[in-house]
Design a protein around this motif. Sequence first.
Motif, PDB file in Angstrom:
ATOM      1  N   UNK C 236       0.466  -0.968   0.173  1.00 30.09           N
ATOM      2  CA  UNK C 236       0.602  -0.137   0.237  1.00 30.09           C
ATOM      3  C   UNK C 236       0.876   0.726  -0.429  1.00 30.09           C
ATOM      4  N   UNK C 237       0.858   2.000  -0.681  1.00 28.12           N
ATOM      5  CA  UNK C 237      -1.127   2.606  -1.745  1.00 28.12           C
ATOM      6  C   UNK C 237      -0.001   0.648  -3.229  1.00 28.12           C
ATOM      7  N   UNK C 238      -1.021   0.080  -3.874  1.00 25.24           N
ATOM      8  CA  UNK C 238      -1.018  -0.581  -4.750  1.00 25.24           C
ATOM      9  C   UNK C 238       0.202  -0.357  -5.255  1.00 25.24           C
ATOM     10  N   UNK C 239       0.419  -1.338  -6.227  1.00 21.68           N
ATOM     11  CA  UNK C 239       1.870  -1.468  -6.923  1.00 21.68           C
ATOM     12  C   UNK C 239       1.608  -0.670  -8.739  1.00 21.68           C
ATOM     13  N   UNK C 240       2.472   0.507  -9.005  1.00 21.86           N
ATOM     14  CA  UNK C 240       2.140   0.404 -10.457  1.00 21.86           C
ATOM     15  C   UNK C 240       2.416  -0.482 -11.675  1.00 21.86           C
ATOM     16  N   UNK C 241       1.441  -0.226 -12.605  1.00 25.92           N
ATOM     17  CA  UNK C 241       1.194  -1.330 -13.625  1.00 25.92           C
ATOM     18  C   UNK C 241       1.210  -0.841 -15.082  1.00 25.92           C
ATOM     19  N   UNK C 242       2.324  -0.865 -15.815  1.00 26.56           N
ATOM     20  CA  UNK C 242       2.686  -1.156 -17.219  1.00 26.56           C
ATOM     21  C   UNK C 242       2.969  -1.383 -18.031  1.00 26.56           C
ATOM     22  N   UNK C 243       1.501  -1.491 -19.549  1.00 22.23           N
ATOM     23  CA  UNK C 243       1.427  -2.831 -20.078  1.00 22.23           C
ATOM     24  C   UNK C 243       2.574  -2.611 -20.673  1.00 22.23           C
ATOM     25  N   UNK C 244       3.053  -3.728 -21.273  1.00 23.14           N
ATOM     26  CA  UNK C 244       4.913  -3.700 -22.412  1.00 23.14           C
ATOM     27  C   UNK C 244       4.030  -5.441 -23.482  1.00 23.14           C
ATOM     28  N   UNK C 245       5.132  -5.259 -24.284  1.00 22.44           N
ATOM     29  CA  UNK C 245       4.501  -6.312 -24.742  1.00 22.44           C
ATOM     30  C   UNK C 245       6.480  -6.523 -25.454  1.00 22.44           C
ATOM     31  N   UNK C 246       6.809  -7.591 -25.584  1.00 22.81           N
ATOM     32  CA  UNK C 246       7.865  -8.504 -26.155  1.00 22.81           C
ATOM     33  C   UNK C 246       8.367  -7.382 -27.252  1.00 22.81           C
ATOM     34  N   UNK C 247       9.276  -6.972 -27.311  1.00 23.89           N
ATOM     35  CA  UNK C 247       9.612  -6.010 -28.687  1.00 23.89           C
ATOM     36  C   UNK C 247      10.008  -6.744 -29.315  1.00 23.89           C
ATOM     37  N   UNK C 248      11.559  -8.338 -28.668  1.00 29.38           N
ATOM     38  CA  UNK C 248      12.223  -9.083 -29.927  1.00 29.38           C
ATOM     39  C   UNK C 248      13.474  -9.562 -28.763  1.00 29.38           C
ATOM     40  N   UNK C 249      14.048 -10.834 -29.295  1.00 29.26           N
ATOM     41  CA  UNK C 249      14.253 -11.095 -28.815  1.00 29.26           C
ATOM     42  C   UNK C 249      15.690 -11.365 -29.688  1.00 29.26           C
ATOM     43  N   UNK C 250      16.617 -11.681 -28.582  1.00 33.85           N
ATOM     44  CA  UNK C 250      18.228 -11.614 -28.917  1.00 33.85           C
ATOM     45  C   UNK C 250      18.620 -12.251 -27.834  1.00 33.85           C
ATOM     46  N   UNK C 251      19.635 -13.608 -28.389  1.00 31.51           N
ATOM     47  CA  UNK C 251      20.621 -14.167 -27.807  1.00 31.51           C
ATOM     48  C   UNK C 251      20.019 -14.215 -26.135  1.00 31.51           C
ATOM     49  N   UNK C 252      18.996 -15.256 -26.446  1.00 29.01           N
ATOM     50  CA  UNK C 252      18.622 -15.473 -24.931  1.00 29.01           C
ATOM     51  C   UNK C 252      18.068 -14.258 -23.761  1.00 29.01           C
ATOM     52  N   UNK C 253      17.120 -13.353 -24.749  1.00 30.16           N
ATOM     53  CA  UNK C 253      17.093 -12.036 -24.007  1.00 30.16           C
ATOM     54  C   UNK C 253      16.078 -11.513 -24.863  1.00 30.16           C
ATOM     55  N   UNK C 254      14.414 -11.286 -23.861  1.00 39.05           N
ATOM     56  CA  UNK C 254      13.720 -10.677 -24.392  1.00 39.05           C
ATOM     57  C   UNK C 254      13.576  -9.139 -24.414  1.00 39.05           C
ATOM     58  N   UNK C 255      12.899  -8.102 -25.022  1.00 39.07           N
ATOM     59  CA  UNK C 255      13.172  -7.029 -24.515  1.00 39.07           C
ATOM     60  C   UNK C 255      12.186  -6.706 -24.837  1.00 39.07           C
ATOM     61  N   UNK C 256      11.706  -5.594 -23.843  1.00 38.00           N
ATOM     62  CA  UNK C 256      10.092  -5.414 -23.108  1.00 38.00           C
ATOM     63  C   UNK C 256      10.049  -4.304 -23.867  1.00 38.00           C
ATOM     64  N   UNK C 257       9.063  -3.824 -23.997  1.00 32.42           N
ATOM     65  CA  UNK C 257       8.361  -2.671 -24.455  1.00 32.42           C
ATOM     66  C   UNK C 257       7.224  -1.791 -24.500  1.00 32.42           C
ATOM     67  N   UNK C 258       7.759  -0.674 -24.263  1.00 33.23           N
ATOM     68  CA  UNK C 258       6.003  -0.321 -24.011  1.00 33.23           C
ATOM     69  C   UNK C 258       6.486   1.965 -23.901  1.00 33.23           C
ATOM     70  N   UNK C 259       5.430   2.143 -23.990  1.00 31.42           N
ATOM     71  CA  UNK C 259       4.781   3.571 -24.094  1.00 31.42           C
ATOM     72  C   UNK C 259       5.632   4.654 -23.293  1.00 31.42           C
ATOM     73  N   UNK C 260       5.404   4.039 -21.913  1.00 28.62           N
ATOM     74  CA  UNK C 260       5.507   4.665 -20.539  1.00 28.62           C
ATOM     75  C   UNK C 260       6.737   4.954 -19.895  1.00 28.62           C
ATOM     76  N   UNK C 261       7.621   3.494 -20.088  1.00 25.65           N
ATOM     77  CA  UNK C 261       8.739   3.759 -19.870  1.00 25.65           C
ATOM     78  C   UNK C 261       9.918   3.420 -21.216  1.00 25.65           C
ATOM     79  N   UNK C 262      11.377   3.341 -19.942  1.00 28.11           N
ATOM     80  CA  UNK C 262      12.131   2.902 -21.145  1.00 28.11           C
ATOM     81  C   UNK C 262      12.323   1.583 -21.392  1.00 28.11           C
ATOM     82  N   UNK C 263      12.023   1.327 -22.302  1.00 25.86           N
ATOM     83  CA  UNK C 263      12.912  -0.238 -22.742  1.00 25.86           C
ATOM     84  C   UNK C 263      13.645  -1.458 -21.949  1.00 25.86           C
TER      85      UNK C 263
END
Lengths: 277, 316, 359
Positions: C236-263
């Motif tokens: 409390x206060x509750x956790x902040x949530x940000x929508x995201x998607x997997x922008x790309x996968x490279x060398x076993x690492x996934x890129x988390x991409x969203x509009x409201x934060x830096x990938x």
Amino acid sequence: MTTDQRARSIGVHLVLIAYSLLAVGPILLVVMNSFKVRSAIFGSPLAPPDASTFSLVGYEKVFRSSHILTYYSNSLIVTLVSMALVLLFGAMAAWALTEYRFRGSTALALFLSIGIMVPIRLGSVAILNMMRSAGLNDTLTALVLVYVAQGLPMSIFILSEFIQQIPKDLRDAARCDGVPETRIFFEVVAPLLRPAIATVAVFTIVPIWNDLWFPLILTSSDSTHTVTLGVQQFLGQYITDWNSVLAALSMAILPVVVIYVILSRQLIAGLTSGAVK
Amino acid sequence: MPEPLSNITVQMPRAKLAGLLLFFLGPAVAIYSLFSIYPLVATMALSTYTSDPSGARSFVGLANFETLLGDALWSKPFWNALGNNLIFFAVHMCVQNPIGIALAGLLSLPGVRLKGFYRTVMFLPTMLSVVIVGFSWNLILSPLWGVAAGALKAVGLGSLFAPWLGLESSALVTLSLMSVWQFVGIPMMLIYAALLNIPEELIDAARVDGLGQFRIFFHIKLPLVLPTISLVSVLTFVANFNAFDLIYSVKGALAGPNFTTDILGTFFYRTFFGNQLQLGNPTMGAAVATVMFFIILLGLCLYLFLVQRRIRRYAF
Amino acid sequence: MANLRIEHLNKRYGATTVLNDVNLSIGDGEFVVLVGPSGCGKSTLLRMIAGLDGASGGDIHIADKLVNTLAPAERGIAMVFQSYALYPHMNVRKNMTFGLKFTGVPPTERERRVAKAARMLRLEELLERYPRDLSGGQRQRVAIGRAIVREPAVFLFDEPLSNLDAALRVSTRVEIANLHRLLKSTIVYVTHDQVEAMTLADRIVVMNKGCIEQVGKPLDLYYEPANLFVAGFIGSPAMNFFEAEVGGIEGGRARVAGTAFRNFDMPAASLKVGDALTVGVRPEHLVRGGAGPFLAEGIVELVERLGEASFAYLRRVDGRIFVAEVRGRQTPAPGETVTLVAASPDVHVFDALGLRVAT
Ligand SMILES: Nc1ncnc2c1ncn2[C@@H]1O[C@H](COP(=O)(O)OP(=O)(O)OP(=O)(O)O)[C@@H](O)[C@H]1O
Ligand SMILES: [Mg+2]
């Protein structure tokens, strides 16, 4: 307070006082005149008895020529026994109906509520036949049985409302404590139903004390008459003897008034409590 | 009746539940069934029989009802009693309930002192036996004693006095008013209780809106207690069509003068027990009781289906 | 003292399912707290353990004994109710001994137990008083005392502190913790209050809509919530949530991409390109000018000052609001643009089903 408000407040009180006088006037008049000699009853009916007009001749006559004390004790026995049974059986049934989930409980509740609206008097023909064949006619037992049957539906209804107001956690706590169901009713629930007694009394006990119908059809001898019937018959017999008539009326009125005044706070609180919303 | 409060019976062994129910419900159900429901049913059954002078009974179907409603010897007094009963009821509705409402309204006004005293006094007659009340009024209205005549004379209306209880034209209304006098306490109390349940803020809000006490009563309080008023009306209806004690104690079983105060209760009593003019007839009595039962039932149904449904209940 | 095992427990009222296949195993002496939103079935579960409500299906074992058909008193439980449920017409002593009468405890033993419980709960002075003459906190202690004298295998508490004022709640909470240390009994405790849950519990059970969402140690739930519901519910206060998607996968690492934060990058595991994700960060883990993979910007809308910390409500680029805790006296002013960063362990990622993805 503005003069306008004051005028209105006085007006309200005038109306209330006028109606109060109308309500108690006739009762006062009867009681007052029962203590006077015959000439004063007719000569100055509105005057309270004084040294020269005071007389108990009517009361002497009632004691001499009727079994008024027997009537009192009959009424007392019938009313008290009926009240005890109506409260006991009514509370037990109300408890089972409000607390336990079982098949047919709604139907049973409906069945029991028929008697709230349909007067038991309409079954008098069969009641008299039953009492005769059971050898119970002209007994106080017959009256008690009928009155209990008459009072139960309303008391179950009223007591159910009261039982619902007892917190649910209380019974659950008792169950966790290992208290058997019957003890939960008698030792946890029943003591908390005390405030309901006044409400039940107004709706079921007062009508029993005042009833004329069942004593009239079920009792035939002086030894089983209740006050209401006994006084009614006495009045019919001595209709021209004003002293006795007024005394007999007063003797029927006074105990009720005394008990009412003592208990009126509880009775009225019971009447205006949630039970009859 | 609402949902049961406890689920404790759900996992209870059947025999134990049965034992509990028998213990708690047995006495009430037994006494009630035996002395209330069974007599009602038996009375209705008896109304389809007739008995000859030897006492032997034979089934006659609806013949008793045909006699009661078709044979002038029976139907005239029956319709007379029913008509009188309607007048008796009408007087209660038109006098008792408005007075009860008015008194309750006055008592519930803010700042009225001595409420408890007024309530106690005004409810007193309701506690007394109908017999006693009837007889007391009988004496007060009697020309022999002259209390009523004297009271009227004192306010200059002496010429209005008449032996109301003795006159065919006024006996029934007088008796009805005596009953009203006695039972005004019930509508007063029930409506008063309902008025007390109206939240204070609602009244305050209306006052802030500029409504006077009179308007508040008619436009706010009265609509909110309508359910209670209709309940009081049904109670009055049932009580009136079942009344007996008052007429019997003031006028006797013959409901004089000339049957003008005869209502269904007294008619039933005469039919069942007989009187100076006729022998008691239990089977015809049972038929009268059955008809009374259906009249009361009809009233209750009208109430449930016409009135109760249309009335809106407000939750506070 | 005993363990408690609940297997495939179901509860239905007509068509509505109140509990849906609840499984829970509680060890001997464990203090388990049930939390969840109002109406999720906590009280129902507790009442079914007590035997006050029957089950529509499933089994309950107490001390390795199947108790499904036993009456409450035969299950070896004691329950403390939110309303205390003291018998109003009995004094404190009678309240505590009343139940013992019916379970065959002899009078001398009853007195011994009452004396012991009264000492433990500081009730000695109050034994002859009636409930109406007690304060809220005292009533609460009597209710607990009534449970203690039964010497139950399992204690059940249903929101026992919610009728107390804030200060009393804290002191009684400490008392209950002490009691558990002393008695070493198994306790199942329902509450709305997160602080109560976190401070008292050995393990917390988070419930939602009649199902168990997660069972775990308080800090495990806080640091590694198993799903979006638990993440949002605990803290409390509750956790902040940000929508995201997997922008790309490279060398076993996934890129988390969203509009409201830096990938940022995270282990790809079974993620596929285009998968929808939700990134969650607690307000207290967002700091100004730190280092970490997660970085978001916002314009301060409002600052709530609580004293030990302040909460800044920030508008993100996509127009939604998120919250950050700010420590110290220097709080950002409304209108100011602030950059916030969260360290790797404090960034939670959930997949399209709401389940946690290891970062
Ligand atoms: N007798 C009943 N009939 C139908 N539904 C019921 C009944 N009793 C409870 N419920 C429903 O069961 C659900 C769970 O109720 P429960 O009291 O267990 O919730 P809770 O988690 O304790 O909530 P709270 O935190 O508000 O106490 C609720 O949605 C409630 O409406
Ligand atoms: Mg709950």
